[in-house]
Every structure is written in structure tokens, then in C-alpha cells.
Design an enzyme around this catalytic site. Structure first.
Site, PDB file in Angstrom:
ATOM      1  N   TYR A 164     -12.085   9.055   4.954  1.00  0.00           N
ATOM      2  CA  TYR A 164     -11.119   8.615   5.961  1.00  0.00           C
ATOM      3  C   TYR A 164     -10.705   9.769   6.874  1.00  0.00           C
ATOM      4  CZ  TYR A 164     -10.864   4.510   2.945  1.00  0.00           C
ATOM      5  OH  TYR A 164     -11.164   3.399   2.208  1.00  0.00           O
ATOM      6  N   GLU A 180      -4.306   2.087   2.762  1.00  0.00           N
ATOM      7  CA  GLU A 180      -3.798   2.770   1.582  1.00  0.00           C
ATOM      8  C   GLU A 180      -5.001   3.158   0.741  1.00  0.00           C
ATOM      9  OE1 GLU A 180      -2.587  -0.494   2.095  1.00  0.00           O
ATOM     10  OE2 GLU A 180      -0.672   0.064   3.011  1.00  0.00           O
TER      11      GLU A 180
END
Length: 150
Positions: free
Chosen positions: A117, A105
Site C-alpha cells: 500500500y 484498513e
């Protein structure tokens, strides 16, 4: 990155140095208790540039899944590829522990982490409304996942 980057597992003796980086990097940092509790449960890795500790990361492994819980590079060392080096190390260690997929998250407002990411291969798979505490209220989390490869 000017000096060689190296990694080693965190020990309780490293806690003060880890917290110094954690508190410098985040408005809502992990606490001493969270790190102490994690020492027996998670893979917690420190990253060094030369002799200087510049970051840390925490991964939970459950069967063939990994969950990236924390990745931190000290603010003055950001923007030089250290976050990607740390992420690559953490994902390599997760793969070595038989994880084949990783979840995480990230704060909706953390565009830099989101790009990191995505660069590694994570994709958005959902959102968690009001997941994180934020100044003046709560903030959504973007849920991301990627397949780990050797």
C-alpha cells in the site's frame, strides 16, 4: 508474472473458486455470505494469470470515495508483483467510477500488505484498536488513505 494478467467482474458462479483462495490466504477469511452480499453492493474483481485465477479484490464506492475492502492473491502466487497489479486495477476502476480518494484498513501485523500500500501511495492516517479478530484475541488495524489519479 509469466503469463498475461487479466481481470473480470466476479459472478455468483465464481464463489467456490474465490473462497478457496480466500481460505488459503487468511486466518480469518471472508465468508460465503459476505461475498454473496457484496455482489450487489461492491465492485468485486477477479484476477487471472493466463487461465488460472490467482486473486480477487473488493472495492466499495460511495460518491467520490473508495474503500478497499479486500485484496487477496493466492499464497503460492504471492511475491511476483500480482498484488500490485491487482491494486492498480482496483484503483483504476475506482477512479473510473469517480472516486478521488481511497481508504483501507490493514492488519498491524501484515507488513507485506502495508509495504504494498505504501508503494502504491497510501499513507497511514490512523489506527483502529482491536479492529480485527486474531488468534488469541484482537489486533489493531492501520487506517491508510491515498489520492487517486488518472
Amino acid at each position: 508474472m509469466s503469463d498475461a494478467v487479466s481481470f473480470r467482474p466476479m459472478t455468483e458462479a465464481d464463489l467456490d473458486a474465490v473462497l478457496k483462495i480466500e481460505y488459503a490466504a487468511f486466518s480469518h477469511p471472508w465468508t460465503r455470505g459476505i461475498f454473496l452480499d457484496g455482489l450487489g453492493k461492491y465492485q468485486i474483481w477477479l484476477m487471472f494469470e493466463g487461465e488460472q485465477q490467482v486473486g480477487h479484490g473488493v472495492v466499495q464506492i460511495i460518491l467520490d470515495e473508495a474503500h478497499l475492502l479486500n485484496i487477496t492473491v493466492k499464497p503460492e502466487s504471492q511475491g511476483r508483483g500480482l498484488g500490485l497489479a491487482l491494486l492498480e486495477h482496483l484503483m483504476s476502476r475506482a477512479y473510473a467510477a469517480n472516486a478521488r480518494e481511497c481508504f483501507l484498513e490493514v492488519r498491524d501485523s501484515n507488513a507485506g500488505a502495508f509495504r504494498l500500500y505504501e508503494r502504491y501511495g497510501f499513507n497511514e492516517i490512523g489506527r483502529r484498536r482491536d479492529y480485527y479478530p486474531a488468534v488469541g484475541g484482537r489486533e489493531d488495524a492501520v487506517v491508510m488513505a491515498c489520492t487517486l489519479v488518472d
